[in-house]
Design a protein around this motif. Structure first.
Motif, PDB file in Angstrom:
ATOM      1  N   PRO A  27       0.717  -1.367   0.260  1.00 29.16           N
ATOM      2  CA  PRO A  27      -0.009  -0.092   0.118  1.00 29.16           C
ATOM      3  C   PRO A  27       0.332   1.254   0.290  1.00 29.16           C
ATOM      4  O   PRO A  27       0.479   2.311  -0.603  1.00 29.16           O
ATOM      5  N   ALA A  28       2.084   1.422   0.777  1.00 25.59           N
ATOM      6  CA  ALA A  28       3.260   2.116   0.491  1.00 25.59           C
ATOM      7  C   ALA A  28       3.319   2.830  -0.717  1.00 25.59           C
ATOM      8  O   ALA A  28       3.342   4.220  -1.831  1.00 25.59           O
ATOM      9  N   VAL A  29       4.150   1.688  -1.484  1.00 22.47           N
ATOM     10  CA  VAL A  29       3.965   1.920  -2.360  1.00 22.47           C
ATOM     11  C   VAL A  29       3.419   2.260  -3.317  1.00 22.47           C
ATOM     12  O   VAL A  29       3.580   3.322  -4.286  1.00 22.47           O
ATOM     13  N   GLU A  30       2.181   2.130  -3.784  1.00 24.67           N
ATOM     14  CA  GLU A  30       1.037   2.846  -4.371  1.00 24.67           C
ATOM     15  C   GLU A  30       0.612   3.629  -4.081  1.00 24.67           C
ATOM     16  O   GLU A  30       0.263   4.502  -5.376  1.00 24.67           O
ATOM     17  N   ALA A  31       0.787   4.039  -2.881  1.00 30.21           N
ATOM     18  CA  ALA A  31       0.716   5.576  -2.330  1.00 30.21           C
ATOM     19  C   ALA A  31       1.619   6.574  -3.298  1.00 30.21           C
ATOM     20  O   ALA A  31       1.598   7.613  -3.619  1.00 30.21           O
ATOM     21  N   LEU A  47       1.087  15.678  -2.840  1.00 35.20           N
ATOM     22  CA  LEU A  47       1.841  15.783  -1.521  1.00 35.20           C
ATOM     23  C   LEU A  47       0.585  15.126  -0.763  1.00 35.20           C
ATOM     24  O   LEU A  47       1.235  14.192  -0.051  1.00 35.20           O
ATOM     25  N   ALA A  48      -0.410  14.948  -0.437  1.00 36.22           N
ATOM     26  CA  ALA A  48      -1.380  14.158   0.224  1.00 36.22           C
ATOM     27  C   ALA A  48      -1.250  12.795   0.245  1.00 36.22           C
ATOM     28  O   ALA A  48      -1.367  11.784   0.804  1.00 36.22           O
ATOM     29  N   ALA A  76       2.317   7.801   2.173  1.00 33.20           N
ATOM     30  CA  ALA A  76       3.155   6.580   1.809  1.00 33.20           C
ATOM     31  C   ALA A  76       4.040   6.504   2.991  1.00 33.20           C
ATOM     32  O   ALA A  76       4.097   5.675   3.413  1.00 33.20           O
ATOM     33  N   VAL A  77       4.474   7.778   3.631  1.00 33.94           N
ATOM     34  CA  VAL A  77       5.918   7.337   4.052  1.00 33.94           C
ATOM     35  C   VAL A  77       4.845   7.265   6.020  1.00 33.94           C
ATOM     36  O   VAL A  77       5.546   6.579   6.861  1.00 33.94           O
ATOM     37  N   GLY A 108       9.715   8.297   0.184  1.00 34.00           N
ATOM     38  CA  GLY A 108       8.569   8.648  -0.346  1.00 34.00           C
ATOM     39  C   GLY A 108       8.998  10.223   1.225  1.00 34.00           C
ATOM     40  O   GLY A 108       8.178  11.166   0.061  1.00 34.00           O
ATOM     41  N   TRP A 109       9.824  10.329   1.611  1.00 33.20           N
ATOM     42  CA  TRP A 109      10.481  12.051   2.483  1.00 33.20           C
ATOM     43  C   TRP A 109      11.069  12.353   1.450  1.00 33.20           C
ATOM     44  O   TRP A 109      10.978  13.619   1.706  1.00 33.20           O
TER      45      TRP A 109
END
Length: 306
Positions: free
Chosen positions: A126-130, A147-148, A153-154, A163-164
């Motif tokens: 899910p983080a990578v998808e975001a 930005l959202a 993701a982070v 992501g950061w």
């Protein structure tokens, strides 16, 4: 005779580029000990295109085992050869996915150590998808939406360095400077030499009026004559010739062939009564760019100087 000339700024380097260029692909991940799962520092990833073009890239892992690979042509197959002192070399041919960050860890075995099971098929993260959704939004000009997504993701994966870093760049675009600072610092925890993150810090601190921290961040940036000229141009247009003189002198040291900087330095000298220095700077400009757009004015000014 005093003349004030409005300056057109040279295009600066302070433009946050699209996160992905057309056809580009990238991979980030870590090198790990297959047995202990501890990071392997100073490993080497050699990437070579298997056909179509001659592409060879060498990349070292950082102290936490992390690495980032960029390839301009993600349509090719690449052979990855991964090695580290005390470990058996690992090879794999990989087709990277375009338009997203491919996240992959490589586990290395020590000589004589039994190889572990083959890696399982990657499942959606899910983080990578975001992150990927944020990259797509950013490349389509939707910085607020990006930005959202990067924040999402982070939040899901706090160790997602890419992501950061993406969050920091987009936050600057949105003028959310404190958020940009916080994200850039997260990125620098992993790579304290990342120029983009130091640039984010410089821009953000400057915008917030924190000149001390801005100056500290600026020291981490490569010396750039165009950037210095832009700074001087702003000072001149604000009537701050004294401050502009110091910045222009740094610009011509950084690039002694930057004619426009010599010209403006000569005009600053002329306006502040430093006639000998003015003549030297204007003559240097004419030597570098005798047919330049400011050459007639430089010659005219030399005629006025005693």
């Amino acid at each position: 005779m005093r003349r004030i000339f409005a300056l057109s700024l040279i295009i600066t380097l302070f433009v946050t580029a699209n996160l992905f260029a057309v056809g580009e692909a990238r991979m980030t991940g870590k090198l790990l000990d297959a047995d202990t799962k501890q990071p392997i520092a100073d490993g080497v990833l050699k990437i070579e295109a298997t056909s179509g073009k001659t592409v060879r890239i060498d990349q070292k892992s950082k102290k936490d085992g992390s690495f980032t690979i960029f390839v301009l042509d993600g349509t090719l197959m690449y052979k990855f050869t991964i090695s580290a002192p005390g470990y058996a070399t690992y090879e794999e041919t990989i087709k990277l996915q375009l338009g997203e960050t491919n996240i992959r860890n490589f586990e290395l075995n020590k000589p004589g150590q039994a190889a572990g099971p083959p890696p399982e098929k990657a499942v959606a993260d899910p983080a990578v998808e975001a992150y990927n959704a944020g990259a797509a939004l950013s490349n389509n000009g939707d910085s607020a939406g990006a930005l959202a997504k990067f924040e999402e993701a982070v939040a899901l994966k706090p160790d997602l360095t890419a992501g950061w870093m993406a969050l920091a760049k987009v936050a600057v675009k949105q003028k959310q400077y404190q958020k940009a600072i916080d994200a850039a610092k997260k990125g620098l925890e992993i790579d304290d030499e990342d120029t983009d993150m130091w640039l984010v810090l410089f821009q953000s601190y400057k915008a917030l009026g924190d000149n001390a921290n801005a100056a500290a961040a600026e020291k981490k940036l490569p010396v750039n004559a165009s950037k210095l000229f832009n700074e001087a141009a702003k000072l001149i247009n604000e009537g701050k010739d004294g401050e502009a003189e110091d910045v222009l002198k740094r610009a011509v040291v950084a690039d002694e062939k930057m004619g426009i900087a010599w010209y403006e330095l000569g005009m600053v000298y002329a306006r502040t009564g430093k006639n000998a220095e003015a003549k030297q700077a204007l003559n240097k400009y004419l030597e570098l760019d005798p047919k330049g757009k400011d050459a007639p004015t430089a010659r005219e000014m030399l005629g006025y100087l005693p």
